[in-house]
Design a protein around this motif. Structure first.
Motif, PDB file in Angstrom:
ATOM      1  N   MET A 219     -15.785 -18.100   2.956  1.00 48.79           N
ATOM      2  CA  MET A 219     -14.635 -17.200   3.041  1.00 48.79           C
ATOM      3  C   MET A 219     -13.755 -17.370   1.814  1.00 48.79           C
ATOM      4  SD  MET A 219     -13.406 -17.192   6.968  1.00 48.79           S
ATOM      5  CE  MET A 219     -13.451 -18.930   7.300  1.00 48.79           C
ATOM      6  N   ARG A 220     -13.131 -16.288   1.430  1.00 49.44           N
ATOM      7  CA  ARG A 220     -12.141 -16.343   0.356  1.00 49.44           C
ATOM      8  C   ARG A 220     -10.868 -15.673   0.845  1.00 49.44           C
ATOM      9  NH1 ARG A 220     -14.050 -17.033  -5.121  1.00 49.44           N
ATOM     10  NH2 ARG A 220     -16.199 -17.776  -5.043  1.00 49.44           N
ATOM     11  N   TYR A 221      -9.767 -16.060   0.237  1.00 44.50           N
ATOM     12  CA  TYR A 221      -8.519 -15.427   0.639  1.00 44.50           C
ATOM     13  C   TYR A 221      -7.645 -15.168  -0.569  1.00 44.50           C
ATOM     14  CZ  TYR A 221      -6.025 -19.737  -0.138  1.00 44.50           C
ATOM     15  OH  TYR A 221      -5.466 -20.842  -0.723  1.00 44.50           O
ATOM     16  N   GLY A 222      -6.729 -14.251  -0.423  1.00 43.49           N
ATOM     17  CA  GLY A 222      -5.816 -13.935  -1.513  1.00 43.49           C
ATOM     18  C   GLY A 222      -4.725 -13.004  -1.004  1.00 43.49           C
ATOM     19  N   THR A 223      -3.971 -12.472  -1.944  1.00 36.23           N
ATOM     20  CA  THR A 223      -2.858 -11.588  -1.610  1.00 36.23           C
ATOM     21  C   THR A 223      -2.994 -10.286  -2.372  1.00 36.23           C
ATOM     22  OG1 THR A 223      -1.468 -13.542  -1.364  1.00 36.23           O
ATOM     23  CG2 THR A 223      -0.344 -11.413  -1.496  1.00 36.23           C
ATOM     24  N   ALA A 224      -2.769  -9.183  -1.665  1.00 36.72           N
ATOM     25  CA  ALA A 224      -2.730  -7.875  -2.314  1.00 36.72           C
ATOM     26  C   ALA A 224      -1.275  -7.448  -2.426  1.00 36.72           C
ATOM     27  CB  ALA A 224      -3.518  -6.860  -1.492  1.00 36.72           C
ATOM     28  N   TYR A 225      -0.919  -6.866  -3.557  1.00 38.29           N
ATOM     29  CA  TYR A 225       0.477  -6.491  -3.792  1.00 38.29           C
ATOM     30  C   TYR A 225       0.661  -4.984  -3.775  1.00 38.29           C
ATOM     31  CZ  TYR A 225       0.581 -11.346  -5.242  1.00 38.29           C
ATOM     32  OH  TYR A 225       0.460 -12.713  -5.268  1.00 38.29           O
ATOM     33  N   VAL A 226       1.418  -4.511  -2.799  1.00 43.68           N
ATOM     34  CA  VAL A 226       1.760  -3.099  -2.743  1.00 43.68           C
ATOM     35  C   VAL A 226       3.171  -2.965  -3.301  1.00 43.68           C
ATOM     36  CG1 VAL A 226       2.167  -1.126  -1.253  1.00 43.68           C
ATOM     37  CG2 VAL A 226       0.267  -2.676  -0.772  1.00 43.68           C
ATOM     38  N   ILE A 227       3.243  -2.514  -4.548  1.00 44.09           N
ATOM     39  CA  ILE A 227       4.523  -2.475  -5.252  1.00 44.09           C
ATOM     40  C   ILE A 227       5.011  -1.037  -5.284  1.00 44.09           C
ATOM     41  CG2 ILE A 227       5.691  -3.076  -7.395  1.00 44.09           C
ATOM     42  CD1 ILE A 227       3.208  -4.991  -7.877  1.00 44.09           C
ATOM     43  N   GLN A 228       6.088  -0.763  -4.547  1.00 42.74           N
ATOM     44  CA  GLN A 228       6.513   0.613  -4.330  1.00 42.74           C
ATOM     45  C   GLN A 228       7.771   0.971  -5.118  1.00 42.74           C
ATOM     46  OE1 GLN A 228       6.864   1.574  -0.094  1.00 42.74           O
ATOM     47  NE2 GLN A 228       6.016  -0.450   0.323  1.00 42.74           N
ATOM     48  N   ASN A 229       7.797   2.216  -5.515  1.00 46.77           N
ATOM     49  CA  ASN A 229       8.997   2.762  -6.139  1.00 46.77           C
ATOM     50  C   ASN A 229       9.010   4.273  -5.938  1.00 46.77           C
ATOM     51  OD1 ASN A 229      11.283   3.164  -7.605  1.00 46.77           O
ATOM     52  ND2 ASN A 229      10.304   2.889  -9.608  1.00 46.77           N
ATOM     53  N   HIS A 230       9.958   4.783  -5.149  1.00 45.34           N
ATOM     54  CA  HIS A 230      10.069   6.231  -4.942  1.00 45.34           C
ATOM     55  C   HIS A 230       8.764   6.899  -4.531  1.00 45.34           C
ATOM     56  CE1 HIS A 230      13.692   5.619  -7.559  1.00 45.34           C
ATOM     57  NE2 HIS A 230      14.189   6.357  -6.580  1.00 45.34           N
ATOM     58  N   GLY A 231       8.121   6.381  -3.496  1.00 44.72           N
ATOM     59  CA  GLY A 231       6.899   7.031  -3.007  1.00 44.72           C
ATOM     60  C   GLY A 231       5.693   6.828  -3.890  1.00 44.72           C
ATOM     61  N   GLN A 232       5.844   5.988  -4.899  1.00 44.85           N
ATOM     62  CA  GLN A 232       4.686   5.674  -5.739  1.00 44.85           C
ATOM     63  C   GLN A 232       4.332   4.199  -5.593  1.00 44.85           C
ATOM     64  OE1 GLN A 232       6.262   6.995  -9.623  1.00 44.85           O
ATOM     65  NE2 GLN A 232       4.589   8.495  -9.596  1.00 44.85           N
ATOM     66  N   ILE A 233       3.078   3.859  -5.853  1.00 49.47           N
ATOM     67  CA  ILE A 233       2.677   2.449  -5.892  1.00 49.47           C
ATOM     68  C   ILE A 233       1.905   2.184  -7.182  1.00 49.47           C
ATOM     69  CG2 ILE A 233       2.539   2.232  -3.377  1.00 49.47           C
ATOM     70  CD1 ILE A 233      -0.560   2.241  -3.757  1.00 49.47           C
ATOM     71  N   ILE A 234       1.824   0.913  -7.513  1.00 51.12           N
ATOM     72  CA  ILE A 234       1.056   0.525  -8.702  1.00 51.12           C
ATOM     73  C   ILE A 234      -0.417   0.366  -8.331  1.00 51.12           C
ATOM     74  CG2 ILE A 234       0.656  -1.307 -10.406  1.00 51.12           C
ATOM     75  CD1 ILE A 234       3.622  -1.896 -10.382  1.00 51.12           C
ATOM     76  N   ILE A 235      -1.282   1.022  -9.092  1.00 49.72           N
ATOM     77  CA  ILE A 235      -2.711   0.715  -9.001  1.00 49.72           C
ATOM     78  C   ILE A 235      -3.194   0.303 -10.382  1.00 49.72           C
ATOM     79  CG2 ILE A 235      -3.143   2.269  -7.063  1.00 49.72           C
ATOM     80  CD1 ILE A 235      -4.417   4.222  -9.124  1.00 49.72           C
ATOM     81  N   GLU A 236      -4.320  -0.393 -10.389  1.00 43.69           N
ATOM     82  CA  GLU A 236      -4.858  -0.845 -11.675  1.00 43.69           C
ATOM     83  C   GLU A 236      -6.365  -0.699 -11.692  1.00 43.69           C
ATOM     84  OE1 GLU A 236      -3.511  -4.919 -11.847  1.00 43.69           O
ATOM     85  OE2 GLU A 236      -5.349  -5.649 -10.921  1.00 43.69           O
ATOM     86  N   LYS A 237      -6.869  -0.458 -12.889  1.00 38.05           N
ATOM     87  CA  LYS A 237      -8.324  -0.354 -13.042  1.00 38.05           C
ATOM     88  C   LYS A 237      -8.901  -1.737 -13.245  1.00 38.05           C
ATOM     89  CE  LYS A 237     -11.908   2.401 -15.196  1.00 38.05           C
ATOM     90  NZ  LYS A 237     -12.254   3.395 -16.224  1.00 38.05           N
TER      91      LYS A 237
END
Length: 330
Positions: A219-237
DNA sequence: CTCCGGGGTT
DNA sequence: AACCCCGGAG
């Protein structure tokens, strides 16, 4: 004789009786079928050939466009290899027809090269997939365990030969494997090969093919970050190498192995955690929701951008990331 | 929930 | 031999 079987299924990439199979259709479907079941592949396949009706059209698509259509299918490097191989074929101005020629293209191995050669070009080869392995292991009552069994069956298939209609024989054998000679509860009483099946005769068929020990996934574990600003979120390639290469998603921490005595995962609620199973490990990601204040200045990395939930449809997301995005309600 | 099937590359 | 993903069956 083994080589007397009827093709049973009508599928969108198969030629109508008497017609010649379209190599592009067969190739595309075989690559998709390397990882997914027929019912799932049908809808993906139809979308692909609607969008890109010919290999010429496909060769002009960008990798991002292809991945957008491929999302959810998994094994994303296959989409990349498909693009590379088709670009090569277009450059050469001729679709390769033999097993020996086809096997040198990226993403085309022993199975796919033989499938295309036999189905489209009547070359006398028999592609050996999981179905053929199972059918042969039972008919000839072979108890060699996988994965060594595969090589043995490939040799056996060469001895059996492909008959007068190699394409029909290959497809009939695969249909037999998927409809009758199923992994569990095979329908031996409906099987046209019952009388020559050693596995049936010896009542060993249920336990064939034999496979060796299964190992427990770490098993592996980690954290996902949902970074919001005015109905937008950050995604990355993501990077163009490794897991989920070239796909998009929310930023995450590293994915750490559980240490032996470490406390497993935190007490996050279901809404704040996703579980996802990969080939060789199971991943748990706790989701952290972060709101950016209007006065804050956010410096995005070059592979990151802010998008709305609508705009996210234009980016190829793996299923893991879809699980996270689906929880969002901005 | 767990288990399992499915080819190719490195 | 390890790596690469997902969905369907049970």
């Amino acid at each position: 004789d083994l080589r007397l079987l009827l093709v049973v299924r009508t599928l969108p990439w198969r030629a109508l009786p008497g017609a010649i199979a379209n190599p592009y259709y067969v190739y595309l479907s075989e690559v998709m079928l390397q990882q997914t079941t027929v019912p799932t592949v049908i809808s993906y396949f139809n979308r692909f050939i609607t969008k890109w009706p010919t290999i010429e059209a496909f060769s002009r698509a960008t990798l991002d466009e292809i991945l957008l259509e491929w999302q959810g299918l998994g094994y994303y490097s296959r989409a990349k290899n498909l693009k590379l191989a088709i670009e090569k074929i277009i450059k050469e101005n001729r679709f390769p027809q033999s097993h020996e020629a086809l096997i040198h293209y990226p993403g085309i191995g022993d199975y796919t090269s033989k499938a295309i050669a036999s189905i489209c070009f009547d070359q006398p080869v028999l592609p050996v997939d999981g179905n053929v392995i199972r059918v042969f292991a039972r008919i000839f009552n072979i108890s060699t365990p996988l994965p060594a069994l595969k090589k043995e069956i490939i040799i056996k298939a060469e001895q059996v030969g492909a008959g007068k209609r190699p394409g029909d024989f290959a497809q009939a054998l695969m249909d037999l494997g998927s409809l009758i000679c199923k992994p569990k509860n095979p329908k031996c009483d409906e099987c046209p090969l019952m009388s020559l099946c050693d596995g049936y005769k010896n009542k060993t068929y249920q336990s064939l093919p034999v496979r060796l020990e299964k190992i427990n996934k770490p098993m592996r574990y980690g954290t996902a970050y949902v970074i919001q600003n005015h109905g937008q979120i950050i995604i990355e390639k993501r990077s163009d190498k490794g897991l989920l290469a070239n796909l998009w998603g929310v930023p995450t921490s590293g994915w750490n192995l559980f240490l032996k005595d470490e406390k497993k995962i935190g007490n996050a609620q279901d809404k704040e955690r996703v579980k996802h199973v990969f080939t060789h490990f199971t991943l748990y990601l706790d989701i952290h929701y972060i709101k950016i204040f209007p006065c804050e200045v956010v410096k995005l990395k070059s592979n990151q951008k802010f998008v709305t939930l609508d705009e996210i449809q234009n980016y190829a997301l793996p299923t893991l990331m879809k699980k996270i995005v689906q929880k969002l309600d901005l």
